[in-house]
Design an enzyme around this catalytic site. Structure first.
Site, mmCIF file in Angstrom:
data_model
loop_
_atom_site.group_PDB
_atom_site.id
_atom_site.type_symbol
_atom_site.label_atom_id
_atom_site.label_comp_id
_atom_site.label_asym_id
_atom_site.label_seq_id
_atom_site.Cartn_x
_atom_site.Cartn_y
_atom_site.Cartn_z
ATOM 1 N N ARG A 13 32.282 46.111 -10.908
ATOM 2 C CA ARG A 13 31.560 47.066 -11.753
ATOM 3 C C ARG A 13 32.056 47.169 -13.177
ATOM 4 N NH1 ARG A 13 31.556 52.887 -9.572
ATOM 5 N NH2 ARG A 13 31.153 53.164 -11.761
ATOM 6 N N ASP A 14 33.368 47.179 -13.379
ATOM 7 C CA ASP A 14 33.897 47.607 -14.662
ATOM 8 C C ASP A 14 35.120 46.776 -15.028
ATOM 9 O OD1 ASP A 14 34.292 49.069 -16.932
ATOM 10 O OD2 ASP A 14 35.145 50.796 -15.924
ATOM 11 N N VAL A 15 34.951 45.815 -15.891
ATOM 12 C CA VAL A 15 36.064 44.986 -16.332
ATOM 13 C C VAL A 15 36.364 45.361 -17.773
ATOM 14 C CG1 VAL A 15 36.874 42.642 -16.758
ATOM 15 C CG2 VAL A 15 35.362 43.117 -14.821
#
Length: 85
Positions: free
Chosen positions: A74-76
């Site tokens: 989801r969130d890098v």
């Protein structure tokens, strides 16, 4: 699971504490990228461009391996610490 990606850490557990998700993995030798950046900031040293590209390459390879297994991350992002003066 991911073959030749030796940079991946073994996953042990995960849990929620208040509103945060904590993920328990094996210890990363040498610490994480954020710690390496903080150490360079504290010493007022530049990182070699080749090292920065190596971090980027490893992150891209890991994401490609996840996507190949139909796993979406989801969130890098990198969360910088306090700004150096």
């Amino acid at each position: 699971l991911f073959g030749a990606l030796a940079q991946l850490l073994r996953y042990f557990d995960s849990f929620f504490d208040r509103d945060a998700l904590w993920i328990v993995t094996e210890l990363a030798r040498g610490g994480d990228v954020g710690g390496k950046i903080r150490r360079h900031r504290q010493r007022r040293e530049y990182m070699a461009e080749s090292l920065i590209w190596e971090f980027f390459r490893q992150a891209c390879e890991a994401l490609a391996a996840l996507h190949a297994k139909k796993i979406l991350h989801r969130d890098v992002k990198y969360e910088p610490g306090p700004a150096s003066s």
